[in-house]
Design an enzyme around this catalytic site. Structure first.
Site, short mmCIF file in Angstrom:
data_model
loop_
_atom_site.label_atom_id
_atom_site.label_comp_id
_atom_site.label_asym_id
_atom_site.label_seq_id
_atom_site.Cartn_x
_atom_site.Cartn_y
_atom_site.Cartn_z
N LYS A 13 -6.49 24.31 156.27
CA LYS A 13 -7.65 24.16 157.17
C LYS A 13 -8.91 24.74 156.54
O LYS A 13 -9.96 24.11 156.56
CB LYS A 13 -7.39 24.88 158.51
CG LYS A 13 -6.17 24.39 159.26
CD LYS A 13 -6.03 25.09 160.62
CE LYS A 13 -5.79 26.58 160.53
NZ LYS A 13 -4.45 26.95 160.04
N ARG A 88 -6.19 28.75 169.49
CA ARG A 88 -4.81 28.91 169.06
C ARG A 88 -3.85 29.03 170.25
O ARG A 88 -2.65 29.15 170.04
CB ARG A 88 -4.70 30.18 168.23
CG ARG A 88 -4.53 29.99 166.73
CD ARG A 88 -4.46 31.37 166.13
NE ARG A 88 -3.94 31.44 164.81
CZ ARG A 88 -4.65 31.36 163.69
NH1 ARG A 88 -5.94 31.10 163.76
NH2 ARG A 88 -4.08 31.53 162.54
N ARG A 127 -0.10 31.57 147.12
CA ARG A 127 -1.40 32.18 147.42
C ARG A 127 -1.33 33.70 147.22
O ARG A 127 -2.23 34.31 146.65
CB ARG A 127 -1.81 31.84 148.86
CG ARG A 127 -3.16 32.35 149.27
CD ARG A 127 -3.70 31.63 150.49
NE ARG A 127 -3.13 32.11 151.73
CZ ARG A 127 -3.36 31.58 152.92
NH1 ARG A 127 -4.14 30.52 153.04
NH2 ARG A 127 -2.83 32.07 154.00
N ARG A 135 -4.34 39.10 150.96
CA ARG A 135 -4.26 39.20 152.42
C ARG A 135 -2.97 39.93 152.77
O ARG A 135 -1.90 39.56 152.30
CB ARG A 135 -4.23 37.79 153.02
CG ARG A 135 -5.62 37.25 153.30
CD ARG A 135 -5.56 35.87 153.83
NE ARG A 135 -4.80 35.76 155.07
CZ ARG A 135 -4.80 34.68 155.84
NH1 ARG A 135 -5.52 33.65 155.50
NH2 ARG A 135 -4.10 34.64 156.94
N ARG A 146 3.96 34.33 161.48
CA ARG A 146 2.79 33.49 161.78
C ARG A 146 3.22 32.07 162.13
O ARG A 146 2.64 31.44 163.02
CB ARG A 146 1.81 33.51 160.60
CG ARG A 146 0.97 34.78 160.60
CD ARG A 146 0.53 35.20 159.22
NE ARG A 146 -0.33 34.22 158.59
CZ ARG A 146 -0.44 34.03 157.27
NH1 ARG A 146 0.31 34.73 156.45
NH2 ARG A 146 -1.27 33.13 156.80
P1 ADP Z 1 -3.66 31.59 159.07
O1 ADP Z 1 -4.06 30.28 159.69
O2 ADP Z 1 -3.35 31.48 157.61
O3 ADP Z 1 -2.60 32.34 159.83
P2 ADP Z 1 -6.19 32.82 159.91
O4 ADP Z 1 -7.13 33.35 158.91
O5 ADP Z 1 -6.60 31.64 160.71
O6 ADP Z 1 -4.89 32.54 159.06
O7 ADP Z 1 -5.75 33.97 160.92
C1 ADP Z 1 -5.25 35.21 160.48
C2 ADP Z 1 -4.82 36.06 161.68
O8 ADP Z 1 -5.97 36.33 162.52
C3 ADP Z 1 -3.81 35.41 162.62
O9 ADP Z 1 -2.47 35.58 162.19
C4 ADP Z 1 -4.10 36.15 163.93
O10 ADP Z 1 -3.55 37.44 163.94
C5 ADP Z 1 -5.62 36.31 163.91
N1 ADP Z 1 -6.32 35.18 164.57
C6 ADP Z 1 -7.16 34.30 163.97
N2 ADP Z 1 -7.63 33.41 164.84
C7 ADP Z 1 -7.06 33.71 166.04
C8 ADP Z 1 -7.11 33.14 167.34
N3 ADP Z 1 -7.87 32.05 167.60
N4 ADP Z 1 -6.37 33.72 168.33
C9 ADP Z 1 -5.63 34.80 168.10
N5 ADP Z 1 -5.51 35.38 166.90
C10 ADP Z 1 -6.21 34.86 165.86
#
Ligand code: ADP
Length: 189
Positions: A13, A88, A127, A135, A146
């Protein structure tokens, strides 16, 4: 154009969003990036979100909804935006819909990048091994957490947006250029 990119962690994404930013001239809003910056800066938001992110769990809806509300008010979002990693959960999607409606806006397309779990695990391993900015949630165990959060809390958004006639599902496995071409076609841009 107002877009949502949906897909499991590691679906691509972020990378695809950056290309869209360059070509469409609208900003990317990544809640993951905003949260990681808050953790790095040690803000109250970061202190609350950090441990949850580290465990591969979602942070509370109120926190991310607040972040996105603020971000969408900024001038650069007037012509459109790309939401990456938000919404999400169904409550986040409801909050977003209400917010947009109140300002006379709506989502145009929801693009779902489909990538099987085995491919995701391999990508995350890769990654973790090669990226400069490590990360803390890119370990195999945390990636599993996740993926579980995605399957349980986020995947239901696909039928939510399908019912609204907004869902564009596409194959996220393949060369970046190939996936990008599918996205452009799906959004008619
Ligand atoms: P990925 O899609 O690789 O898991 P992101 O960078 O989108 O990584 O998100 C990393 C973390 O940030 C998630 O695992 C969660 O803990 C938190 N997070 C991000 N966006 C949201 C969201 N919209 N709602 C709840 N938690 C979120």
């Amino acid at each position: 154009m107002n877009l949502i990119l949906l897909g499991p962690p590691g679906a691509g994404k972020g990378t695809q969003a950056q290309r869209l930013v360059a070509d469409l001239g609208i900003p990317q809003i990544s809640t993951g990036e905003i949260l990681r910056a808050a953790v790095k800066n040690g803000t109250p938001l970061g202190k609350q979100a950090g441990p949850l992110m580290d465990a591969g769990k979602l942070v509370p809806d109120e926190l991310v909804v607040g972040i996105v509300d603020e971000r969408l008010k900024e001038k650069d979002c007037a012509r459109g935006f790309i939401l990456d990693g938000f919404p999400r959960t169904i409550p986040q999607a409801d909050a977003l819909a209400a917010k947009l409606k109140a300002s006379g806006k709506a989502i145009d397309h929801v693009v779902s990048l489909e990538v099987p779990d085995e491919v995701i695990i391999e990508r995350i391993k890769h990654r973790a091994a090669t990226s400069v900015e490590k990360r803390s949630d890119d370990t195999p165990e945390k990636a599993q957490a996740r993926l579980k959060a995605y399957a349980e809390q986020t995947a239901p958004l696909k039928s939510y947006y399908a019912k609204a006639g907004l869902l564009r599902t596409l194959n996220g496995v393949g060369a970046l250029d190939q996936v990008y071409a599918l996205i452009r076609k799906a959004i008619g841009a």
